[in-house]
Enzyme design. Structure first.
Site, PDB file in Angstrom:
ATOM      1  N   SER A 212       0.717  -1.266  -0.183  1.00  0.00           N
ATOM      2  CA  SER A 212       0.063  -0.105   0.024  1.00  0.00           C
ATOM      3  C   SER A 212       1.075   1.315  -0.067  1.00  0.00           C
ATOM      4  O   SER A 212       1.673   1.475  -0.897  1.00  0.00           O
ATOM      5  CB  SER A 212      -0.996  -0.082   1.039  1.00  0.00           C
ATOM      6  OG  SER A 212      -1.567   1.158   1.352  1.00  0.00           O
ATOM      7  N   HIS A 417      -7.529  -5.038  -0.681  1.00  0.00           N
ATOM      8  CA  HIS A 417      -6.311  -4.185  -0.133  1.00  0.00           C
ATOM      9  C   HIS A 417      -5.474  -5.043   1.012  1.00  0.00           C
ATOM     10  O   HIS A 417      -4.245  -5.091   0.921  1.00  0.00           O
ATOM     11  CB  HIS A 417      -6.646  -2.800  -0.019  1.00  0.00           C
ATOM     12  CG  HIS A 417      -5.617  -2.028   0.131  1.00  0.00           C
ATOM     13  ND1 HIS A 417      -4.781  -1.661  -0.887  1.00  0.00           N
ATOM     14  CD2 HIS A 417      -4.965  -1.258   1.228  1.00  0.00           C
ATOM     15  CE1 HIS A 417      -3.954  -0.909  -0.531  1.00  0.00           C
ATOM     16  NE2 HIS A 417      -4.071  -0.614   0.711  1.00  0.00           N
TER      17      HIS A 417
END
Length: 441
Positions: A212, A417
């Site tokens: 991320s 994610h």
């Protein structure tokens, strides 16, 4: 401020919207499909995390505890331990190194030392910490797996998370301390960590794995300080959140509407440091939580409301561990920087508005990051269910990098994610390939 912006404010703050505006519709607020959760089962405590048979490197670990399951006591205990305590609990060696950035932040750099071995730096994502690499134990934690494969493992905690809150000037005003986005992490935190590791290990290069924001900041560092790209022999990006043209996060779409309304955005996020009880949690939790799981504490964690959550890939018996190591600290400006890029084909510095941009950048618009400077080998990974790290945006990034060696879409429908650190199947889906790349480069 436009009528539609004001309507959004009323919506988030929970007040009535004037009837005259009732014909304004915000389509994306209901555009994200609801995932179906995995049923909760107490019986699954006994067989949560199967352990692979030990290799020669694992036998060299000495006191390492490669247990084959989590007990209920393990789950409750591990939820409360910090990163170094977790590592110690399972018998692995650890060190804590305090490094200082050029702008005065003191950062905690955790290490699982293997002197003389190839060093690899792991950098966590947005609102996370080094705990994300060890929280699920030696079977699924990437830090443990790399150590058992013979690597010297380092884990950075970027500015503002619970392990890196100090500053050389002591306590400074929140408006000053939290005045950073992923730009400062890329230009200050990462170079300080890379230099510290190279100095300590006497190695000329290291490997880098970022999740991320840990990926975003790497590309900032390599664009702004390309000499550091030459110090990285291989970079592996788990959810490369660089381009957000295909962003599906309702929160980022919502925040992007308030271009230039910084004071209001700070209020919505709960202050310069993101509040654990921001009003956005209540308003957007429906996008990850159906009625069957609405009482789960996962539904009240802003990390997952912002980036999405995959109930299909997650064992709910582990919820206390995930809850205990979530929301580790972030600035509102970090979120706003991402919001500025949603729906855009740009990767650029923070946008302060035309007037302030002229003062800071000598231009009306922020400078673009120069990805042609990223000379490191780069391997990309993305998931089909990742709201802010789509395969399409990863492909755009791939085409702009001079030395991208691969772009993998994880072979699991709905892979999201945070699945890169909490999925039950993360080892077979991603980490085996990651470790293979580490060994081959």
């Amino acid at each position: 401020m436009t009528i539609i912006q004001l309507r959004l404010v009323f919506l988030v703050l929970g007040t009535a919207v004037p009837s005259a505006w009732s014909n304004y519709y915000i389509p994306y607020l209901d555009s994200v499909p609801m995932p179906r959760p995995i049923p909760f089962s107490m019986a699954s405590y006994s067989k949560i995390m199967p352990i692979a048979s030990g290799s020669r490197s694992s036998q060299q670990c000495g006191q390492c505890k490669l247990q084959s399951y989590f007990t209920e006591n393990d789950i409750q205990t591990d939820a409360k331990l910090n990163t170094l305590e977790l590592i110690a609990k399972y018998g692995f060696p650890s060190e804590n190194h305090i490094i200082q950035t050029a702008d005065g932040y003191k950062l905690s750099l955790h290490r699982m030392p293997r002197p003389g071995a190839k060093p690899v730096l792991l950098v966590h994502g947005l609102m996370s910490s080094s705990a994300c690499w060890v929280q699920l134990g030696p079977s699924l934690g990437l830090a443990y797996l790399l150590y058992l494969k013979g690597f010297d493992v380092w884990m950075l905690n970027t500015r503002g998370n619970i392990y890196s809150r100090d500053h050389v000037r002591g306590r400074i005003p929140d408006s000053e301390y939290w005045d950073f986005s992923y730009h400062e992490i890329g230009t200050h935190d990462l170079p300080a960590a890379v230099d510290a590791i190279i100095q300590k290990t006497n190695q000329q290069q290291i490997q880098y794995i970022g999740h991320s924001q840990g990926s975003t900041a790497f590309f900032v560092m390599s664009s702004e300080k390309p000499q550091y790209a030459n110090k990285i022999s291989l970079m592996q990006s788990l959810s490369p959140t660089v381009y957000l043209e295909h962003n599906r996060s309702p929160v980022l779409k919502f925040l992007s509407v308030f271009n230039g309304g910084f004071a209001l955005l700070i209020e919505l996020l709960g202050g310069h440091q993101i509040s654990l009880t921001t009003s956005l949690i209540k308003k957007f939790s429906k996008h990850i939580c159906s009625l069957s799981v609405v009482t789960s504490r996962i539904c009240a964690i802003f990390d997952f409301i912002l980036c999405g959550f995959n109930w299909q890939g997650f064992n709910q018996t582990l919820s206390p561990i995930i809850e205990g190591h979530s929301s580790q600290g972030a600035s509102a400006k970090q979120i706003l920087h991402y919001a500025q890029q949603q729906g855009q084909q740009t990767f650029q510095r923070y946008d302060y508005g035309k007037v302030l941009n002229l003062l800071r950048y000598k231009a009306a618009y922020p400078p673009q990051y120069n990805l042609s400077q990223v000379n490191s080998k780069v391997q990309l990974y993305s998931g089909s269910g990742d709201w802010i790290g789509s395969f399409a945006d990863a492909t755009r990034l791939q085409n702009l990098l001079p030395n991208c060696i691969g772009n993998t879409q994880v072979a699991s429908e709905g892979f999201s994610h945070y699945d890169f650190t909490i999925s039950n199947d993360i080892r077979s889906l991603v980490y085996d390939q990651v470790m293979g790349q580490c060994q081959n480069n």
